[in-house]
Design an enzyme around this catalytic site. Structure first.
Site, mmCIF file in Angstrom:
data_model
loop_
_atom_site.group_PDB
_atom_site.id
_atom_site.type_symbol
_atom_site.label_atom_id
_atom_site.label_comp_id
_atom_site.label_asym_id
_atom_site.label_seq_id
_atom_site.Cartn_x
_atom_site.Cartn_y
_atom_site.Cartn_z
ATOM 1 N N ASP A 59 0.877 -1.165 0.000
ATOM 2 C CA ASP A 59 0.000 0.000 0.000
ATOM 3 C C ASP A 59 0.916 1.216 0.000
ATOM 4 O O ASP A 59 1.588 1.502 1.001
ATOM 5 C CB ASP A 59 -0.893 -0.020 1.256
ATOM 6 N N ASN A 86 2.992 3.242 -10.434
ATOM 7 C CA ASN A 86 1.753 3.308 -11.205
ATOM 8 C C ASN A 86 0.510 3.567 -10.359
ATOM 9 O O ASN A 86 -0.449 4.174 -10.830
ATOM 10 C CB ASN A 86 1.589 1.988 -11.972
ATOM 11 N N SER A 138 0.341 12.084 -15.688
ATOM 12 C CA SER A 138 -0.802 12.389 -16.548
ATOM 13 C C SER A 138 -0.602 13.759 -17.172
ATOM 14 O O SER A 138 -0.081 14.675 -16.519
ATOM 15 C CB SER A 138 -2.084 12.413 -15.717
ATOM 16 N N TYR A 153 -6.078 15.877 -8.184
ATOM 17 C CA TYR A 153 -5.392 14.959 -9.109
ATOM 18 C C TYR A 153 -4.322 15.713 -9.913
ATOM 19 O O TYR A 153 -3.179 15.272 -10.001
ATOM 20 C CB TYR A 153 -6.430 14.331 -10.036
ATOM 21 N N LYS A 157 -0.211 15.170 -9.788
ATOM 22 C CA LYS A 157 0.588 14.748 -10.950
ATOM 23 C C LYS A 157 1.617 15.827 -11.328
ATOM 24 O O LYS A 157 2.724 15.513 -11.763
ATOM 25 C CB LYS A 157 -0.321 14.408 -12.132
ATOM 26 N N THR A 188 -9.985 2.010 -18.356
ATOM 27 C CA THR A 188 -9.740 1.261 -17.110
ATOM 28 C C THR A 188 -10.853 1.682 -16.152
ATOM 29 O O THR A 188 -11.688 2.523 -16.507
ATOM 30 C CB THR A 188 -8.392 1.656 -16.474
HETATM 31 P P1 NAP Z 1 -7.179 1.849 -12.061
HETATM 32 O O1 NAP Z 1 -7.680 0.857 -13.045
HETATM 33 O O2 NAP Z 1 -8.142 2.545 -11.168
HETATM 34 O O3 NAP Z 1 -6.023 1.154 -11.198
HETATM 35 C C1 NAP Z 1 -5.395 1.843 -10.155
HETATM 36 C C2 NAP Z 1 -4.529 0.868 -9.396
HETATM 37 O O4 NAP Z 1 -3.872 1.568 -8.318
HETATM 38 C C3 NAP Z 1 -5.335 -0.267 -8.745
HETATM 39 O O5 NAP Z 1 -4.600 -1.461 -8.795
HETATM 40 C C4 NAP Z 1 -5.487 0.213 -7.296
HETATM 41 O O6 NAP Z 1 -5.680 -0.839 -6.364
HETATM 42 C C5 NAP Z 1 -4.100 0.845 -7.123
HETATM 43 N N1 NAP Z 1 -4.006 1.691 -5.940
HETATM 44 C C6 NAP Z 1 -4.724 2.780 -5.583
HETATM 45 N N2 NAP Z 1 -4.311 3.259 -4.412
HETATM 46 C C7 NAP Z 1 -3.300 2.449 -3.989
HETATM 47 C C8 NAP Z 1 -2.459 2.418 -2.840
HETATM 48 N N3 NAP Z 1 -2.580 3.313 -1.843
HETATM 49 N N4 NAP Z 1 -1.501 1.444 -2.756
HETATM 50 C C9 NAP Z 1 -1.376 0.542 -3.746
HETATM 51 N N5 NAP Z 1 -2.149 0.487 -4.834
HETATM 52 C C10 NAP Z 1 -3.102 1.444 -4.953
HETATM 53 O O7 NAP Z 1 -6.409 3.049 -12.798
HETATM 54 P P2 NAP Z 1 -5.486 3.083 -14.117
HETATM 55 O O8 NAP Z 1 -6.250 3.812 -15.155
HETATM 56 O O9 NAP Z 1 -4.907 1.737 -14.424
HETATM 57 O O10 NAP Z 1 -4.345 4.076 -13.610
HETATM 58 C C11 NAP Z 1 -2.994 3.719 -13.408
HETATM 59 C C12 NAP Z 1 -2.152 4.971 -13.396
HETATM 60 O O11 NAP Z 1 -2.291 5.653 -14.663
HETATM 61 C C13 NAP Z 1 -2.557 5.986 -12.332
HETATM 62 O O12 NAP Z 1 -1.418 6.574 -11.739
HETATM 63 C C14 NAP Z 1 -3.339 7.030 -13.115
HETATM 64 O O13 NAP Z 1 -3.319 8.300 -12.495
HETATM 65 C C15 NAP Z 1 -2.603 7.014 -14.443
HETATM 66 N N6 NAP Z 1 -3.383 7.538 -15.566
HETATM 67 C C16 NAP Z 1 -4.510 6.900 -16.005
HETATM 68 C C17 NAP Z 1 -5.235 7.441 -17.071
HETATM 69 C C18 NAP Z 1 -6.476 6.762 -17.606
HETATM 70 O O14 NAP Z 1 -7.111 7.332 -18.529
HETATM 71 N N7 NAP Z 1 -6.853 5.595 -17.153
HETATM 72 C C19 NAP Z 1 -4.796 8.617 -17.694
HETATM 73 C C20 NAP Z 1 -3.641 9.248 -17.225
HETATM 74 C C21 NAP Z 1 -2.937 8.702 -16.170
HETATM 75 P P3 NAP Z 1 -7.162 -1.333 -5.902
HETATM 76 O O15 NAP Z 1 -7.648 -2.285 -6.956
HETATM 77 O O16 NAP Z 1 -6.882 -1.998 -4.584
HETATM 78 O O17 NAP Z 1 -8.020 -0.108 -5.772
#
Ligand code: NAP
Length: 229
Positions: A59, A86, A138, A153, A157, A188
């Site tokens: 965590d 990530n 991001s 957010y 970032k 996602t």
């Molecule tokens: P996601 O599907 O919501 O996955 C987020 C992951 O982070 C999940 O595995 C979640 O675990 C984990 N997490 C959250 N808080 C945590 C903590 N305190 N300790 C450990 N794990 C934790 O999101 P995603 O879209 O794959 O995003 C991944 C990264 O890409 C993020 O940094 C996000 O800001 C960035 N990003 C995403 C987008 C997009 O469009 N999707 C765009 C720009 C940047 P749980 O399953 O336990 O909640």
């Protein structure tokens, strides 16, 4: 010795896809997740697909959890080659209405999380080969893109981007490279199903940076190209 990569928040979404792709490229993947059941299931799925993945309880918002993960990796492997920060959470409110508590909560994961991980794992990365830190950031944190909304957010970032530059400069003499990456708008749980990119596209640039020597340390990437901070 096989290459060792640690990915935080790897039980689903972009983190899971990065883990799967790196395992296909021969890495042993330490799949960081805060929930044991979800983490074990994700590691088992990668193994089923022929990769080498081990669930690591992590965590990033919890100092003890990060320290214990570092102790375990140190004891078992004595090194780390690639760290992908990530794990992330989203927050929608604008700066006018958002409560300070919500900003602090977002910062705890998105800003202090990578800071903690880097603090504890840099000594192990110094023992790795062609070591790299990849911060999943991001474009919403880019200074020219701070439109209203998503204030906590965006601030988290923008701060992560600043950490990337600072760390790259401080680590230059060690050979450890540090990158920030915008994955684009990805389908996602965070991005939603209306997003424009499949998860494979979101993982593409982080996987490339983890495996190439072409990446320029301290830079912000999207689609394998440097973008403005
Ligand atoms: P996601 O599907 O919501 O996955 C987020 C992951 O982070 C999940 O595995 C979640 O675990 C984990 N997490 C959250 N808080 C945590 C903590 N305190 N300790 C450990 N794990 C934790 O999101 P995603 O879209 O794959 O995003 C991944 C990264 O890409 C993020 O940094 C996000 O800001 C960035 N990003 C995403 C987008 C997009 O469009 N999707 C765009 C720009 C940047 P749980 O399953 O336990 O909640």
């Amino acid at each position: 010795m096989t290459k060792l990569a640690l990915i935080t928040g790897a039980n689903k979404g972009i983190g899971y896809e990065i883990s799967l792709e790196l395992s296909k490229k021969g890495f042993t993947v330490l799949l960081g997740a805060r929930d044991a059941q979800r983490g074990e299931a994700a590691a088992a799925q990668i193994k089923k697909e022929g990769g080498d993945a081990i669930y690591l309880s992590l965590d990033v918002s919890n100092e003890d959890s990060v320290r214990q993960a570092k102790d375990w990796v140190q004891e078992k492997y004595g090194k780390l080659d690639v760290l992908v920060n990530n794990a992330g959470i989203i927050s929608h409110k604008g700066l006018v209405e958002v409560e300070t508590e919500e900003v602090k909560n977002t910062m705890e994961t998105n800003f202090y999380g990578p800071m903690r991980m880097n603090h504890y794992f840099i000594p192990l990365l110094k023992k790795g080969s062609s070591a790299k830190i990849i911060n999943i950031s991001s474009g919403m944190g880019a200074l020219d893109d701070l439109h209203g909304g998503y204030a906590a957010y965006r601030l988290s970032k923008a701060g992560l981007n600043a950490q990337t530059i600072l760390l790259a400069n401080e680590l230059k003499s060690t050979g450890i490279k540090v990158f920030a990456v915008c994955p684009g708008w990805v389908k996602t749980d965070m991005g939603g199903q209306g997003a424009s990119r499949p998860v494979e596209k979101g993982a593409e640039t982080p996987v490339w940076l983890a495996t190439t020597e072409e990446g320029l340390t301290g830079k912000f990437y999207r689609d394998k190209k440097v973008i403005a901070y």
